[in-house]
Design a protein around this motif. Structure first.
Motif, mmCIF file in Angstrom:
data_model
loop_
_atom_site.group_PDB
_atom_site.id
_atom_site.type_symbol
_atom_site.label_atom_id
_atom_site.label_comp_id
_atom_site.label_asym_id
_atom_site.label_seq_id
_atom_site.Cartn_x
_atom_site.Cartn_y
_atom_site.Cartn_z
ATOM 1 N N PRO A 29 0.818 -1.221 0.000
ATOM 2 C CA PRO A 29 0.000 0.000 0.000
ATOM 3 C C PRO A 29 0.852 1.271 0.000
ATOM 4 N N GLY A 30 0.476 2.214 -0.858
ATOM 5 C CA GLY A 30 1.145 3.508 -0.877
ATOM 6 C C GLY A 30 2.445 3.543 -1.655
ATOM 7 N N LEU A 31 2.842 2.410 -2.234
ATOM 8 C CA LEU A 31 4.095 2.369 -2.987
ATOM 9 C C LEU A 31 3.919 2.963 -4.381
ATOM 10 N N LYS A 32 4.741 3.946 -4.688
ATOM 11 C CA LYS A 32 4.826 4.475 -6.051
ATOM 12 C C LYS A 32 6.087 3.882 -6.671
ATOM 13 N N LEU A 33 5.902 2.977 -7.597
ATOM 14 C CA LEU A 33 7.021 2.273 -8.218
ATOM 15 C C LEU A 33 6.922 2.427 -9.733
ATOM 16 N N VAL A 34 7.910 3.080 -10.322
ATOM 17 C CA VAL A 34 7.906 3.337 -11.756
ATOM 18 C C VAL A 34 9.060 2.589 -12.417
ATOM 19 N N VAL A 35 8.756 1.841 -13.465
ATOM 20 C CA VAL A 35 9.802 1.214 -14.277
ATOM 21 C C VAL A 35 10.118 2.156 -15.431
ATOM 22 N N PHE A 36 11.339 2.659 -15.444
ATOM 23 C CA PHE A 36 11.764 3.577 -16.496
ATOM 24 C C PHE A 36 12.252 2.782 -17.708
ATOM 25 N N ASP A 37 11.599 2.972 -18.820
ATOM 26 C CA ASP A 37 12.002 2.312 -20.054
ATOM 27 C C ASP A 37 13.163 3.069 -20.682
ATOM 28 N N ILE A 38 14.354 2.470 -20.664
ATOM 29 C CA ILE A 38 15.473 3.082 -21.379
ATOM 30 C C ILE A 38 15.809 2.274 -22.632
ATOM 31 N N TYR A 39 15.200 1.095 -22.751
ATOM 32 C CA TYR A 39 15.457 0.252 -23.920
ATOM 33 C C TYR A 39 14.998 0.943 -25.206
ATOM 34 N N ASN A 40 13.749 1.361 -25.238
ATOM 35 C CA ASN A 40 13.201 1.937 -26.470
ATOM 36 C C ASN A 40 13.791 3.300 -26.830
ATOM 37 N N PRO A 41 13.987 4.215 -25.865
ATOM 38 C CA PRO A 41 14.647 5.475 -26.235
ATOM 39 C C PRO A 41 16.033 5.259 -26.842
ATOM 40 N N LEU A 42 16.799 4.317 -26.296
ATOM 41 C CA LEU A 42 18.126 4.047 -26.835
ATOM 42 C C LEU A 42 18.047 3.388 -28.208
ATOM 43 N N MET A 43 17.093 2.472 -28.382
ATOM 44 C CA MET A 43 16.933 1.827 -29.684
ATOM 45 C C MET A 43 16.531 2.828 -30.761
ATOM 46 N N ASP A 44 15.704 3.808 -30.373
ATOM 47 C CA ASP A 44 15.311 4.853 -31.323
ATOM 48 C C ASP A 44 16.532 5.643 -31.798
ATOM 49 N N ILE A 45 17.435 5.961 -30.836
ATOM 50 C CA ILE A 45 18.638 6.709 -31.201
ATOM 51 C C ILE A 45 19.556 5.846 -32.066
ATOM 52 N N ILE A 46 19.682 4.575 -31.705
ATOM 53 C CA ILE A 46 20.555 3.668 -32.458
ATOM 54 C C ILE A 46 20.054 3.503 -33.889
ATOM 55 N N ALA A 47 18.728 3.460 -34.036
ATOM 56 C CA ALA A 47 18.147 3.298 -35.375
ATOM 57 C C ALA A 47 18.351 4.540 -36.235
#
Length: 348
Positions: A261-279
């Motif tokens: 209860p009350g936990l704010k837990l965020v998973v930050f996606d760094i996979y897709n931003p990096l793949m966009d730059i690589i592409a």
């Protein structure tokens, strides 16, 4: 993230920067070399970055132990949150007295969810980082009292970056782990350690936690050299493992939020931003997304990034990667902006 949420987030940050207000009372950082601000300088390990050209574009153009030419994504995050200084490395001389009240950096390069990974390189395990966090809490209580300290713990942001070393610097090169666990089983093992770490933080009063996903590990310059079998392309198998791990990370995090209860837990996606730059590197202002700035050439590993590195680029802003494993300051700034957008729940 919706447009309205993005605008609210931007307004909060601009207001913080203009008025000098802090969006949160503290920023505590855990994990590996992507966020290590110099703890490994004080450990008996070979995994260090306290020499040039590391830090050449940082304040005073001096190496601090950051595995980058300049600022880490965590440093930009601290600026966005309104802090006038960065969380000091816990093992540094400056991590004492009032300097620790706005948070501390506990991260250690070559650390991971699996304590054995850090032990292989004589760096700080995640378990030790948690023990250091408990000690930090006790020191904060002694400085400001229990009530104010508890408010800092619950409203402060806790960032975690781990997992890459578990795969690149342990599982993929460790024949024993390869025999005992399939990749799927190993990632499940890491999920158990991740879940325990979050629960331990929660029981210590933390309520705002952000964890980064794995990057496209198969596109790291060092990974292409080590596992690409002579190819100059991203290693598909490693990227598939990262995607699978990230899916599990999201599911596990959702389950944790449902149970705590009350936990704010965020998973930050760094996979897709990096793949966009690589592409499409030029869309983000980069000249190269394959070679690292430091130690450019056919063989890309961080160990080749030193003062005698042949071919180290003159302008790191044109490169996505600073060395074989780590983003450049320019890339870290883009990543930090993405994290800010994704992490609105942690500051609202």
């Amino acid at each position: 993230m919706g447009f309205l949420s993005y605008m609210l987030c931007a307004i909060l940050v601009v207001s913080s920067l203009v008025h000098g207000d802090l969006l949160v009372p503290a920023l505590c950082i855990f994990g590996d070399s992507v966020v290590d601000a110099g703890n490994n300088n004080n450990l008996p390990t070979l995994i260090k970055a306290n020499f040039l050209p590391y830090g050449r574009d940082f304040v005073m153009q001096e190496p601090t132990g950051r595995f980058c030419n300049g600022k880490l994504a965590a440093d930009f995050t601290a600026e966005f949150l309104g802090f006038s200084s960065y969380p000091p490395a816990y093992l540094s001389e400056v991590a004492k007295g009032s300097n620790i009240l706005n948070g501390v950096n506990f991260a250690s390069a070559a650390s991971g969810y699996y304590d054995n990974t850090a032990q292989l390189y004589q760096t700080m395990t995640l378990s030790q980082q948690l023990a250091n966090y408990k000690e930090w809490q006790r020191n904060v209580v002694n400085l400001v009292g229990t009530d104010k300290a508890n408010d800092t713990f619950s409203k402060g942001i806790h960032l975690l970056s781990a997992g890459t070393s578990d795969f690149i610097q342990n599982y993929y090169i460790n024949p024993i782990l390869n025999i005992v666990y399939t990749t799927d089983q190993f990632s499940n093992k890491l999920m158990n350690y991740y879940s325990s770490f979050i629960q331990n933080l929660y029981h210590l009063g933390a309520r705002r936690i952000g964890v980064t996903s794995l990057p496209p590990t198969g596109c790291l310059p060092a990974a292409i050299t080590l596992f690409g079998l002579g190819s100059n392309q991203c290693v598909t198998r490693l990227n598939q493992d990262a995607v699978s791990f990230n899916n599990k990370l999201n599911i596990t995090s959702q389950n944790l939020k449902a149970r705590l209860p009350g936990l704010k837990l965020v998973v930050f996606d760094i996979y897709n931003p990096l793949m966009d730059i690589i592409a499409k590197p030029t869309d983000s202002g980069f000249f190269d997304a394959r070679k690292a700035c430091c130690g450019t050439g056919t063989i890309e590993t961080s160990f080749l990034c030193n003062e005698r590195s042949i071919g180290t680029c003159s302008n790191a802003t044109q490169y996505l990667f600073w060395d074989g494993f780590h983003p450049s300051e320019a890339a870290n700034q883009i990543l930090a902006q993405s994290l800010l957008q994704q992490g609105f729940d942690l500051i609202s």
